[in-house]
Design an enzyme around this catalytic site. Structure first.
Site, PDB file in Angstrom:
ATOM      1  N   GLY A 132       0.751  -1.215  -0.030  1.00  0.00           N
ATOM      2  CA  GLY A 132       0.016  -0.096   0.072  1.00  0.00           C
ATOM      3  C   GLY A 132       0.827   0.961  -0.020  1.00  0.00           C
ATOM      4  O   GLY A 132       1.516   1.190  -0.751  1.00  0.00           O
ATOM      5  N   GLY A 133       0.574   2.273   1.057  1.00  0.00           N
ATOM      6  CA  GLY A 133       1.246   3.359   1.112  1.00  0.00           C
ATOM      7  C   GLY A 133       2.752   3.272   1.134  1.00  0.00           C
ATOM      8  O   GLY A 133       3.374   3.976   0.914  1.00  0.00           O
ATOM      9  N   GLY A 166      18.719   9.819 -34.507  1.00  0.00           N
ATOM     10  CA  GLY A 166      18.405  10.516 -33.091  1.00  0.00           C
ATOM     11  C   GLY A 166      18.896   9.956 -32.030  1.00  0.00           C
ATOM     12  O   GLY A 166      19.219  10.743 -31.111  1.00  0.00           O
ATOM     13  N   ALA A 167      19.347   8.474 -32.376  1.00  0.00           N
ATOM     14  CA  ALA A 167      19.864   8.089 -31.143  1.00  0.00           C
ATOM     15  C   ALA A 167      21.338   8.345 -30.894  1.00  0.00           C
ATOM     16  O   ALA A 167      22.064   8.207 -30.024  1.00  0.00           O
ATOM     17  CB  ALA A 167      20.006   6.438 -31.365  1.00  0.00           C
TER      18      ALA A 167
END
Ligand code: HXC
Length: 519
Positions: free
Chosen positions: A176-177, A411-412
């Site tokens: 949970g938290g 782009g790489a």
């Protein structure tokens, strides 16, 4: 070698420390009794007590507990977390260790107060904080006030982000938290078999989705070390986890205000590495192990990989050159040809941002054929993930040295710390191929008409590919344009990288720069 000796020394120290633990000066009996009870609950589950864990983590006898008298009506003998300070390799650190033996380590108002206080102390002292996690989450009986406590801790994690190193060690349930505070820290160590992270447990999963899953399958090391990438290090047992936290800290500064510690090495800065001259296979598409490059150029062949079980197509690790910590980002041709996909981009981006926040210079080793094409990657957001890596490099102000080992396409190429993004020094091996794209793809586009009308397509294509490779698949054009500082002999790489970082050593901008948001 020197570090190896220190490291072995630590293991011995830990063993002795287990037997001679000294607790906080006041209330020693209270703590002893509490620990005795905790061991009875924890040991049958294959887990250590909260105090035993602190002992494994810290230098022998260095722990000073704080707030041990801060208790609740519910738990008058001590609340579900132990907090305090101590040292690691002689340097101050702060620690909190959740105590599962008290209401499942659940977090109520008092537990939250204790954790917040020790986090504040760490921030004021500008020292790392380590959270040892073994908790069932928000204390159900305290309702909303335990949720408020979590919220305050998350806010404090964010306030500390990029200022002091924050480390989490998952040695029990983190339910949970309890998952979000670790997720906001810089590094998560998770122990096999006992450390599990999940927002909702298997019971709720079954009710909501109908899936049958065990705790380990849902949130164990396999899930988070290899699939989700939430954990950075998978450890076989608690002893290894705490040794590794100590080892990691040896690479890090105390805070964003300092540089990392320097380790004197006997490794020759001018050492030539002959094997690198013949490492790259003749066939451009054949793989090799990028670790052979890294291990041969860094001090004593020592590197500490981060997230080494996740996104294997990129390596992120800490090492040293000339005694100084560096962060290495390197494409790994052995996995997926070193292509950049969503996972690799985000793994690298977060690592770059951590290093930048903590004054750790970057060494980037490039062999990347491009971003991974495909509908799945496009629809899952490769554009956004690639942009995170671009952003991370572009905003980095630490010294940045880049070596193009082989492929650097499109782009790489840009994203892997190109000069346009701000690399300070960029070197290329003669095997470097710096171009808009690989030869096959380029020929298919540029010579489409010629190929369509050719009698012997195969022959023409092979000729055009060879011509393209001769013309573009090399570092010469980039060097002529000033986008490569120097084409270097691979065997000289260590010497040249050492010199480059030496030259840039005063570039580092000490002080707070930015947080380390989980990417
Ligand atoms: C109060 C808790 C507790 C909790 C465990 N205990 N979790 N008490 N609040 N959240 C208590 C148990 O009642 C038990 O008390 C003791 O701790 C040990 O628990 P066991 O169940 O016996 O241990 P084990 O079998 O090892 O199982 C551990 C566990 C299980 C898997 C963690 O306890 C569990 O599922 N707990 C609930 C986990 C959960 O769903 N938490 C989410 C809370 S909501 P006794 O007296 O019998 O020894 C939340 C929302 C926050 O956190 C969201 C913020 C973003």
């Amino acid at each position: 070698m020197l570090l190896l000796y220190i490291y072995v020394g630590q293991i011995l120290t830990l063993t002795i420390n287990m037997k001679t633990r000294k607790l906080g000066m006041s209330d020693e009996n209270l703590a002893e009794n509490r620990d005795k009870k905790a061991k009875k609950i924890q040991h049958p589950k294959g887990k250590l007590s909260a105090y035993e864990r602190i002992d494994l983590l810290l230098d022998e006898g260095s722990f000073t507990e704080i707030d041990e008298n801060v208790v609740s009506d519910e738990n008058p003998d001590g609340e579900a977390v132990i907090t305090g300070s101590g040292t690691i390799h002689g340097r101050p650190v702060y620690v909190f260790s959740e105590d599962f033996s008290i209401m499942g380590g659940s977090l109520g108002e008092i537990v939250a107060k204790k954790i917040l206080r020790v986090m504040d102390l760490a921030l004021d002292a500008r020292a790392p904080i380590i959270g040892i996690k073994d908790s069932g989450g928000a204390r159900i009986q305290e309702g909303i006030s335990s949720l408020y406590g979590y919220a305050q801790i998350f806010k404090k994690n964010v306030e500390a982000s990029g200022k002091i190193p924050q480390i989490s060690v998952i040695v029990g349930p983190s339910a949970g938290g309890a998952v979000y505070s670790p997720a906001l820290t810089d590094f998560i160590f998770q122990v096999q078999g006992i450390g599990q992270l999940y927002v909702t447990g298997p019971g709720v999963v079954k009710t909501v989705t109908g899936e049958d899953v065990s705790y380990e399958e849902l949130g164990g090391v396999e899930a988070h070390g290899t699939k989700s990438g939430v954990s950075h290090q998978i450890c076989e047992n608690e002893e290894q986890a705490f040794e590794e936290v100590r080892y990691l800290l040896s690479f890090l500064p105390q805070s964003s205000n300092q540089k990392p510690p320097v380790f004197i090495t006997e490794d020759d800065n001018e050492r030539s590495v002959e094997m690198l001259d013949s490492l790259i296979p003749e066939n451009r598409n054949h793989p090799y192990d990028m670790n052979d490059v890294i291990n041969n150029i860094v001090d004593d062949g020592e590197q500490y990989p981060v997230q080494s079980n996740y996104a294997l197509n990129i390596i992120t690790s800490f090492s040293r050159v000339s005694g100084n910590t560096i962060g290495i980002i390197a494409n790994q041709p052995l996995d997926f040809a070193g292509v950049l996909d969503i996972k690799a981009s985000e793994k690298a981006a977060r690592f770059v941002r951590f290093c930048d926040a903590f004054n750790i210079p970057l060494l980037t080793l490039v062999d990347v054929p491009g971003f991974l094409p495909g509908v799945e990657q496009e629809h899952s957001g490769i554009i956004r993930s690639g942009a995170k890596l671009l952003y991370a490099y572009a905003e980095s102000t630490v010294p940045r040295v880049c070596v193009v080992v082989r492929k650097a396409y499109g782009g790489a190429y840009i994203v892997m710390d190109s000069m346009g993004l701000g690399a300070d020094k960029l070197f290329a091996w003669p095997s470097a191929e710096i171009a808009v794209m690989g030869a096959e793809g380029a020929v298919d586009i540029v010579n489409r008409r010629d190929l369509e009308s050719a009698e012997n397509k195969e022959e023409l294509k092979s000729k055009l590919v060879d011509e393209y490779n001769d013309k573009f698949s090399n570092p010469d054009i980039a060097a002529k344009l000033g986008l490569v500082d120097k084409i270097i002999k691979p065997s000289d790489t260590r010497k040249i990288v050492v010199e480059a970082f030496k030259e840039l050593s005063n570039k580092t901008n000490l002080g707070d720069k930015h947080g380390n948001i989980p990417l």
